[in-house]
Every structure is written in C-alpha cells, then in structure tokens.
Design a protein around this motif. Structure first.
Motif, PDB file in Angstrom:
ATOM      1  N   MET A   1       0.843  -1.158   0.000  1.00 20.46           N
ATOM      2  CA  MET A   1       0.000   0.000   0.000  1.00 20.46           C
ATOM      3  C   MET A   1       0.901   1.238   0.000  1.00 20.46           C
ATOM      4  O   MET A   1       1.949   1.243   0.621  1.00 20.46           O
ATOM      5  CB  MET A   1      -0.911  -0.015   1.222  1.00 20.46           C
ATOM      6  CG  MET A   1      -1.892   1.114   1.214  1.00 20.46           C
ATOM      7  SD  MET A   1      -2.975   1.215   2.659  1.00 20.46           S
ATOM      8  CE  MET A   1      -3.410  -0.458   2.967  1.00 20.46           C
ATOM      9  N   MET A   2       0.460   2.297  -0.716  1.00 14.98           N
ATOM     10  CA  MET A   2       1.221   3.540  -0.790  1.00 14.98           C
ATOM     11  C   MET A   2       0.332   4.709  -0.378  1.00 14.98           C
ATOM     12  O   MET A   2      -0.878   4.654  -0.542  1.00 14.98           O
ATOM     13  CB  MET A   2       1.708   3.777  -2.221  1.00 14.98           C
ATOM     14  CG  MET A   2       2.671   2.733  -2.712  1.00 14.98           C
ATOM     15  SD  MET A   2       3.044   2.929  -4.456  1.00 14.98           S
ATOM     16  CE  MET A   2       4.127   4.312  -4.416  1.00 14.98           C
ATOM     17  N   ASP A   3       0.967   5.775   0.139  1.00 18.20           N
ATOM     18  CA  ASP A   3       0.201   6.975   0.440  1.00 18.20           C
ATOM     19  C   ASP A   3       0.223   7.904  -0.775  1.00 18.20           C
ATOM     20  O   ASP A   3       0.780   7.563  -1.820  1.00 18.20           O
ATOM     21  CB  ASP A   3       0.724   7.668   1.701  1.00 18.20           C
ATOM     22  CG  ASP A   3       2.136   8.209   1.567  1.00 18.20           C
ATOM     23  OD1 ASP A   3       2.693   8.185   0.450  1.00 18.20           O
ATOM     24  OD2 ASP A   3       2.682   8.656   2.579  1.00 18.20           O
ATOM     25  N   ARG A   4      -0.378   9.068  -0.656  1.00 19.20           N
ATOM     26  CA  ARG A   4      -0.502   9.984  -1.792  1.00 19.20           C
ATOM     27  C   ARG A   4       0.839  10.517  -2.277  1.00 19.20           C
ATOM     28  O   ARG A   4       0.962  10.940  -3.415  1.00 19.20           O
ATOM     29  CB  ARG A   4      -1.400  11.161  -1.421  1.00 19.20           C
ATOM     30  CG  ARG A   4      -2.810  10.711  -1.119  1.00 19.20           C
ATOM     31  CD  ARG A   4      -3.664  11.851  -0.792  1.00 19.20           C
ATOM     32  NE  ARG A   4      -4.297  12.261  -2.038  1.00 19.20           N
ATOM     33  CZ  ARG A   4      -5.116  13.266  -2.152  1.00 19.20           C
ATOM     34  NH1 ARG A   4      -5.386  14.000  -1.109  1.00 19.20           N
ATOM     35  NH2 ARG A   4      -5.659  13.559  -3.307  1.00 19.20           N
ATOM     36  N   GLY A   6       3.525   8.725  -2.479  1.00 20.59           N
ATOM     37  CA  GLY A   6       4.278   7.635  -3.081  1.00 20.59           C
ATOM     38  C   GLY A   6       5.113   6.831  -2.100  1.00 20.59           C
ATOM     39  O   GLY A   6       5.861   5.945  -2.496  1.00 20.59           O
ATOM     40  N   LYS A   7       4.978   7.130  -0.816  1.00 17.09           N
ATOM     41  CA  LYS A   7       5.726   6.391   0.207  1.00 17.09           C
ATOM     42  C   LYS A   7       5.050   5.045   0.450  1.00 17.09           C
ATOM     43  O   LYS A   7       3.830   4.965   0.599  1.00 17.09           O
ATOM     44  CB  LYS A   7       5.759   7.195   1.504  1.00 17.09           C
ATOM     45  CG  LYS A   7       6.567   6.553   2.588  1.00 17.09           C
ATOM     46  CD  LYS A   7       6.582   7.414   3.830  1.00 17.09           C
ATOM     47  CE  LYS A   7       7.305   6.699   4.935  1.00 17.09           C
ATOM     48  NZ  LYS A   7       7.198   7.412   6.204  1.00 17.09           N
ATOM     49  N   VAL A   8       5.844   3.986   0.477  1.00 12.15           N
ATOM     50  CA  VAL A   8       5.319   2.644   0.715  1.00 12.15           C
ATOM     51  C   VAL A   8       4.950   2.510   2.183  1.00 12.15           C
ATOM     52  O   VAL A   8       5.773   2.723   3.071  1.00 12.15           O
ATOM     53  CB  VAL A   8       6.350   1.567   0.313  1.00 12.15           C
ATOM     54  CG1 VAL A   8       5.835   0.183   0.650  1.00 12.15           C
ATOM     55  CG2 VAL A   8       6.681   1.679  -1.163  1.00 12.15           C
ATOM     56  N   LEU A   9       3.696   2.180   2.452  1.00 10.24           N
ATOM     57  CA  LEU A   9       3.222   2.032   3.824  1.00 10.24           C
ATOM     58  C   LEU A   9       3.274   0.589   4.297  1.00 10.24           C
ATOM     59  O   LEU A   9       3.602   0.319   5.441  1.00 10.24           O
ATOM     60  CB  LEU A   9       1.785   2.549   3.936  1.00 10.24           C
ATOM     61  CG  LEU A   9       1.577   4.010   3.565  1.00 10.24           C
ATOM     62  CD1 LEU A   9       0.094   4.350   3.613  1.00 10.24           C
ATOM     63  CD2 LEU A   9       2.370   4.915   4.488  1.00 10.24           C
ATOM     64  N   SER A  10       2.937  -0.340   3.409  1.00  9.77           N
ATOM     65  CA  SER A  10       2.980  -1.750   3.791  1.00  9.77           C
ATOM     66  C   SER A  10       3.190  -2.607   2.552  1.00  9.77           C
ATOM     67  O   SER A  10       2.880  -2.212   1.439  1.00  9.77           O
ATOM     68  CB  SER A  10       1.686  -2.157   4.500  1.00  9.77           C
ATOM     69  OG  SER A  10       0.594  -2.076   3.615  1.00  9.77           O
ATOM     70  N   VAL A  11       3.757  -3.789   2.795  1.00 12.37           N
ATOM     71  CA  VAL A  11       4.032  -4.746   1.729  1.00 12.37           C
ATOM     72  C   VAL A  11       3.553  -6.111   2.214  1.00 12.37           C
ATOM     73  O   VAL A  11       3.720  -6.449   3.385  1.00 12.37           O
ATOM     74  CB  VAL A  11       5.549  -4.813   1.422  1.00 12.37           C
ATOM     75  CG1 VAL A  11       5.838  -5.826   0.340  1.00 12.37           C
ATOM     76  CG2 VAL A  11       6.086  -3.449   1.043  1.00 12.37           C
ATOM     77  N   ARG A  12       2.975  -6.877   1.300  1.00  8.17           N
ATOM     78  CA  ARG A  12       2.500  -8.215   1.651  1.00  8.17           C
ATOM     79  C   ARG A  12       2.979  -9.186   0.581  1.00  8.17           C
ATOM     80  O   ARG A  12       2.862  -8.925  -0.609  1.00  8.17           O
ATOM     81  CB  ARG A  12       0.985  -8.214   1.720  1.00  8.17           C
ATOM     82  CG  ARG A  12       0.413  -9.550   2.139  1.00  8.17           C
ATOM     83  CD  ARG A  12      -1.071  -9.511   2.186  1.00  8.17           C
ATOM     84  NE  ARG A  12      -1.550  -9.253   0.824  1.00  8.17           N
ATOM     85  CZ  ARG A  12      -2.811  -9.146   0.498  1.00  8.17           C
ATOM     86  NH1 ARG A  12      -3.742  -9.212   1.415  1.00  8.17           N
ATOM     87  NH2 ARG A  12      -3.175  -8.946  -0.744  1.00  8.17           N
TER      88      ARG A  12
END
Length: 76
Positions: A1-4, A6-12
């Motif tokens: 998931m990314m924020d507005r 472009g920073k990656v918030l979570s990876v699965r």
C-alpha cells in the motif's frame, strides 16, 4: 500500500518462493524504492501550480456571471 506522496506504507507477500532470504529481500525492495524527499516536494510544487492554473482558467461562478453580464453590455 502507498500513500498519496508515493511512500510505501505496507508490503505483503502473496506466495513464498521457498527461500526465506529471497522472500525477505522481496518484501524490503518496495520500501527502498520509495521516492526520495525531493521528489515529493516537486510533486507538492506541481500540485500547487496546477491548482493556481485551474483557478485562473476556471473562475468562480460569481466572476463568470460578472463577465457574462459585461459581455452582454450590462443587461440581462
């Protein structure tokens, strides 16, 4: 998931490769690929410039009515 920005918030990880080291590297890669700070500042500047252009090109309804009245010779 990314924020507005472009920073990656979570990876699965959907499915394991069977190699723990490879799986860990795959999870870490997107976080390292987050945009640098200067890129987000450039995007903020660009958003600001676009907002100013939109306000200039599409004036508020009140200004549009005044312009329409002026072009009609002051009568409605």
């Amino acid at each position: 998931m990314m924020d507005r920005e472009g920073k990656v918030l979570s990876v699965r990880l959907e499915r394991s490769s069977g190699l723990r080291g490879l799986d860990n590297e795959i999870i870490a890669l997107p976080k390292r690929a987050s945009p640098p700070v200067f890129a987000t500042k450039c995007l903020d500047w660009l958003r600001h410039r676009i907002r100013r252009a939109v306000k200039f090109l599409w004036p508020s309804a009140e200004i549009a009515r005044a312009n329409e009245k002026m072009f009609r010779g002051g009568t409605q």
